[in-house]
Design a protein around this motif. Sequence first.
Motif, PDB file in Angstrom:
ATOM      1  N   LEU A 122       0.842  -1.188   0.000  1.00 13.36           N
ATOM      2  CA  LEU A 122       0.000   0.000   0.000  1.00 13.36           C
ATOM      3  C   LEU A 122       0.881   1.244   0.000  1.00 13.36           C
ATOM      4  O   LEU A 122       1.723   1.415   0.877  1.00 13.36           O
ATOM      5  CB  LEU A 122      -0.932   0.012   1.205  1.00 13.36           C
ATOM      6  CG  LEU A 122      -1.956  -1.110   1.261  1.00 13.36           C
ATOM      7  CD1 LEU A 122      -2.766  -1.018   2.534  1.00 13.36           C
ATOM      8  CD2 LEU A 122      -2.860  -1.082   0.046  1.00 13.36           C
ATOM      9  N   GLN A 168      -8.714   2.875  -9.033  1.00 14.17           N
ATOM     10  CA  GLN A 168      -9.044   2.089  -7.835  1.00 14.17           C
ATOM     11  C   GLN A 168      -9.461   2.999  -6.689  1.00 14.17           C
ATOM     12  O   GLN A 168      -9.086   4.156  -6.624  1.00 14.17           O
ATOM     13  CB  GLN A 168      -7.850   1.229  -7.425  1.00 14.17           C
ATOM     14  CG  GLN A 168      -6.653   2.023  -6.950  1.00 14.17           C
ATOM     15  CD  GLN A 168      -5.538   1.138  -6.445  1.00 14.17           C
ATOM     16  OE1 GLN A 168      -5.732   0.430  -5.462  1.00 14.17           O
ATOM     17  NE2 GLN A 168      -4.397   1.183  -7.105  1.00 14.17           N
ATOM     18  N   GLU A 169     -10.258   2.464  -5.813  1.00 13.74           N
ATOM     19  CA  GLU A 169     -10.687   3.194  -4.621  1.00 13.74           C
ATOM     20  C   GLU A 169      -9.537   3.235  -3.617  1.00 13.74           C
ATOM     21  O   GLU A 169      -8.585   2.465  -3.717  1.00 13.74           O
ATOM     22  CB  GLU A 169     -11.887   2.484  -3.985  1.00 13.74           C
ATOM     23  CG  GLU A 169     -13.129   2.462  -4.857  1.00 13.74           C
ATOM     24  CD  GLU A 169     -13.735   3.842  -5.031  1.00 13.74           C
ATOM     25  OE1 GLU A 169     -13.732   4.616  -4.060  1.00 13.74           O
ATOM     26  OE2 GLU A 169     -14.202   4.131  -6.137  1.00 13.74           O
ATOM     27  N   GLN A 192      -7.550   2.238  -0.589  1.00 17.12           N
ATOM     28  CA  GLN A 192      -7.482   0.931   0.062  1.00 17.12           C
ATOM     29  C   GLN A 192      -7.249   1.029   1.561  1.00 17.12           C
ATOM     30  O   GLN A 192      -7.473   0.065   2.281  1.00 17.12           O
ATOM     31  CB  GLN A 192      -6.357   0.105  -0.563  1.00 17.12           C
ATOM     32  CG  GLN A 192      -6.492  -0.085  -2.056  1.00 17.12           C
ATOM     33  CD  GLN A 192      -7.691  -0.907  -2.440  1.00 17.12           C
ATOM     34  OE1 GLN A 192      -8.001  -1.893  -1.785  1.00 17.12           O
ATOM     35  NE2 GLN A 192      -8.377  -0.504  -3.474  1.00 17.12           N
ATOM     36  N   GLY A 193      -6.769   2.170   2.036  1.00 15.86           N
ATOM     37  CA  GLY A 193      -6.498   2.347   3.447  1.00 15.86           C
ATOM     38  C   GLY A 193      -5.954   3.740   3.699  1.00 15.86           C
ATOM     39  O   GLY A 193      -5.921   4.576   2.794  1.00 15.86           O
ATOM     40  N   TYR A 227      -3.839   8.867   2.253  1.00 14.38           N
ATOM     41  CA  TYR A 227      -4.581   7.737   1.692  1.00 14.38           C
ATOM     42  C   TYR A 227      -3.649   6.805   0.945  1.00 14.38           C
ATOM     43  O   TYR A 227      -2.682   7.229   0.322  1.00 14.38           O
ATOM     44  CB  TYR A 227      -5.700   8.245   0.787  1.00 14.38           C
ATOM     45  CG  TYR A 227      -6.710   9.049   1.559  1.00 14.38           C
ATOM     46  CD1 TYR A 227      -7.415   8.482   2.609  1.00 14.38           C
ATOM     47  CD2 TYR A 227      -6.928  10.384   1.267  1.00 14.38           C
ATOM     48  CE1 TYR A 227      -8.324   9.223   3.340  1.00 14.38           C
ATOM     49  CE2 TYR A 227      -7.838  11.138   1.990  1.00 14.38           C
ATOM     50  CZ  TYR A 227      -8.526  10.540   3.024  1.00 14.38           C
ATOM     51  OH  TYR A 227      -9.414  11.275   3.753  1.00 14.38           O
ATOM     52  N   TYR A 248      -3.024   3.391  -1.711  1.00 11.53           N
ATOM     53  CA  TYR A 248      -3.512   2.667  -2.881  1.00 11.53           C
ATOM     54  C   TYR A 248      -2.664   1.418  -3.059  1.00 11.53           C
ATOM     55  O   TYR A 248      -1.477   1.405  -2.749  1.00 11.53           O
ATOM     56  CB  TYR A 248      -3.416   3.547  -4.129  1.00 11.53           C
ATOM     57  CG  TYR A 248      -4.231   4.811  -4.007  1.00 11.53           C
ATOM     58  CD1 TYR A 248      -5.561   4.843  -4.406  1.00 11.53           C
ATOM     59  CD2 TYR A 248      -3.680   5.970  -3.481  1.00 11.53           C
ATOM     60  CE1 TYR A 248      -6.310   5.994  -4.268  1.00 11.53           C
ATOM     61  CE2 TYR A 248      -4.427   7.125  -3.344  1.00 11.53           C
ATOM     62  CZ  TYR A 248      -5.737   7.124  -3.748  1.00 11.53           C
ATOM     63  OH  TYR A 248      -6.486   8.264  -3.607  1.00 11.53           O
ATOM     64  N   ASP A 249      -3.276   0.388  -3.614  1.00 12.89           N
ATOM     65  CA  ASP A 249      -2.590  -0.888  -3.808  1.00 12.89           C
ATOM     66  C   ASP A 249      -1.698  -0.800  -5.038  1.00 12.89           C
ATOM     67  O   ASP A 249      -2.170  -0.507  -6.143  1.00 12.89           O
ATOM     68  CB  ASP A 249      -3.615  -2.011  -3.972  1.00 12.89           C
ATOM     69  CG  ASP A 249      -3.017  -3.381  -3.785  1.00 12.89           C
ATOM     70  OD1 ASP A 249      -1.803  -3.547  -4.024  1.00 12.89           O
ATOM     71  OD2 ASP A 249      -3.763  -4.295  -3.397  1.00 12.89           O
TER      72      ASP A 249
END
Length: 128
Positions: free
Chosen positions: A30, A46-47, A49-50, A69, A71-72
């Motif tokens: 991430l 993509q949304e 992720q965490g 934020y 992203y993967d």
Amino acid sequence: MSRILARFFDPAGKRYGLPSWPWQMAPAHLLTLRQLAARGLRPGGQEVQGQVLWASRRYRARGGVRAAYLYDVRLALPKRTPTARQRAALGKALAARRTCPDCTRDVGYVLARHLGICNDCAERSAAA
């Protein structure tokens, strides 16, 4: 784990709505937007992720918590490269921001918006 780290440790996302980790404790796959960009990648639709959360004295008005934020990286796509026409249009736009409307010369820096003219022309108009 200290109290501060435990406060932001929520990998299931029950407390904050998103999986959350303290500073430098997120999984390696991430990454933030800047980390993706440094690798030549973009999120690719993509949304989030965490998130990484940390306490900040500077942001007391917002609860004193900042977030980055994540992203993967496995779902990320390569950055798009601009076409030659897009690069030419960007060059013209940047040149227009450096061109003084009074003396019509490229001054080598972006003109201040509150002046609207180059520093030399602003000094001349202030002296007159």
